[in-house]
Enzyme design. Structure first.
Site, PDB file in Angstrom:
ATOM      1  NE  ARG A  40      -2.403   0.597   3.638  1.00 36.93           N
ATOM      2  CZ  ARG A  40      -1.654   1.093   4.624  1.00 36.93           C
ATOM      3  NH1 ARG A  40      -1.142   2.317   4.530  1.00 36.93           N
ATOM      4  NH2 ARG A  40      -1.401   0.376   5.708  1.00 36.93           N
ATOM      5  CE1 TYR A  84     -17.018  11.897 -15.936  1.00 28.01           C
ATOM      6  CE2 TYR A  84     -15.613  12.065 -14.002  1.00 28.01           C
ATOM      7  CZ  TYR A  84     -16.428  11.321 -14.829  1.00 28.01           C
ATOM      8  OH  TYR A  84     -16.648   9.992 -14.560  1.00 28.01           O
ATOM      9  CG  ASP A 105      -9.203  16.028 -15.514  1.00 24.80           C
ATOM     10  OD1 ASP A 105      -8.495  15.393 -16.326  1.00 24.80           O
ATOM     11  OD2 ASP A 105     -10.242  15.569 -15.020  1.00 24.80           O
ATOM     12  CE  LYS A 133     -12.364   7.986 -18.644  1.00 20.23           C
ATOM     13  NZ  LYS A 133     -12.130   7.949 -17.195  1.00 20.23           N
TER      14      LYS A 133
END
Length: 379
Positions: free
Chosen positions: A49, A102, A174, A199
């Site tokens: 982690r 978004y 972004d 993406k």
């Protein structure tokens, strides 16, 4: 002499494995690491982690591609977004968001951070004066999407960076739609860049992930703390898939852009299309800004149907090669209806998208086949 983009995409953080000579970064599928005595970490890793070699390779590569000093990978783009917001904002603070943000970002800000005592104001980011008017004494963050999702509006990153600096706010971009291949927000003054690596960076619709990159050491430390404390990290196989996808980003983005230009040319003037949204069009109201800060204009195209919402829905249902699906940026072409799919959370707000809007993620198939498929669906 510094290496070029495509070279860094293949080599940054990806030296041959010293143990085996493997030219591809191994998938370190382990949760924990043997230590050389109490507190004696071997190669700096103790628990996956906190850190994993495969993830570290991805983080180094992504930072290099954005021209940043630090990179942190997350389990999704929204986890990355959440980390930046939590590092930047406290109860009583204010942020500015795009007036066509978004839907997932809007939902996080409006439904989660509002409950935490953070206020927000939507502004037309393509108009610097609109953003200036939205600023308050307690504004700590200006959140930028450019091109925006799904209306492909363009913000002048350099101008907003100057405004943010003058007001004492942090500017976060972004960069998912453009990708670091087409746009470099850090060079234009952004304090940090966020990606949904699901993406274009991943590029094959087979992995979900996110990333934050920055050259601000203090911010990088805060992001690293949140990454470890909240634990929204990608697994090693997810990191490996994203790293594999990033290797071909340059060649894919060129093909995405070329195919999108062919689609735009076919849509313009079509009797069933009332408007085409694409920053590469000279008629786009911010085309000159896009041309100044982007090397090409990307693979995302939106258009409104002249016959209204029902006709737009029918087009989405009739395509053969354009798959009806959410998400974007993969090698395959996708089509969706934002009002009822990706941006349903904005319904009833000032960010609500047009009901007759169709969004395309133009893939890398043969361009003529894609044009024929879309024209057939339009009838």
């Amino acid at each position: 002499m510094s290496d070029g983009f495509a070279t860094r995409a293949i080599h940054a953080g990806q030296e041959a494995d010293p143990a085996t000579g493997s030219v591809i970064v191994p998938i370190h599928a382990t949760s924990t690491y043997a230590q050389d005595g109490v507190g004696g970490q071997r190669a700096g890793f103790e628990y996956s982690r906190t850190g994993n070699p495969t993830r570290s390779a991805l983080e180094e590569c992504l930072a290099s591609l954005e021209g940043a000093r630090f990179g942190r990978a997350f389990g999704s783009g929204m986890a990355a977004t959440d980390a930046v917001l939590r590092a930047s904002l406290r109860p009583g603070d204010h942020m500015v968001i795009p007036d066509d943000a978004y839907g997932g970002t809007f939902r996080l800000v409006d439904k989660v951070f509002t409950e935490w005592g953070v206020d927000h104001t939507p502004a037309q980011l393509s108009d610097v004066d609109s953003v200036r008017a939205a600023l308050r004494p307690n504004t700590k963050l200006i959140w930028v999407e450019t091109p925006t999702n799904p209306l492909l509006n363009i913000a002048d990153i350099a101008a907003l960076a100057q405004l943010a600096g003058e007001s004492g706010a942090r500017l976060v971009v972004d960069n998912t739609f453009a990708s670091p291949y087409l746009q470099q927000p850090m060079e234009l003054g952004a304090n940090a860049v966020v990606h949904s690596t699901t993406k274009y960076l991943g590029g094959h619709s087979d992995v979900v992930g996110g990333a934050v990159v920055t050259s601000d050491e203090e911010l990088a430390g805060q992001i690293a703390f949140l990454q470890n404390s909240a634990g929204a990290v990608p697994g090693p196989f997810d990191a490996w898939l994203t790293l594999r996808g990033a290797k071909t980003l340059a060649v894919r983005m060129d093909r995405h852009s070329s195919n999108a230009e062919r689609i735009v040319a076919a849509l313009e003037g079509h009797p069933k299309v009332s408007r085409v949204f694409y920053p590469g069009l000279p008629a786009h109201p911010r085309h000159e800004v896009a041309a100044k800060q982007m090397s090409r204009f990307g693979g995302m195209v939106s258009f409104t149907h002249a016959d209204g919402e029902q006709a737009a829905l029918e087009v989405c249902a009739r395509t053969r090669l354009f798959t009806l699906a959410e998400s974007l940026g993969g090698v395959e072409s996708l089509i969706e209806h934002p009002g009822q799919m990706t941006h349903a959370s904005t319904a009833g707000s000032m960010l609500q998208v047009p009901a007759d809007l169709v969004r395309l993620s133009v893939g890398i198939e043969e361009p003529g086949d894609l044009v024929d498929d879309l024209l057939d669906a339009l009838g």
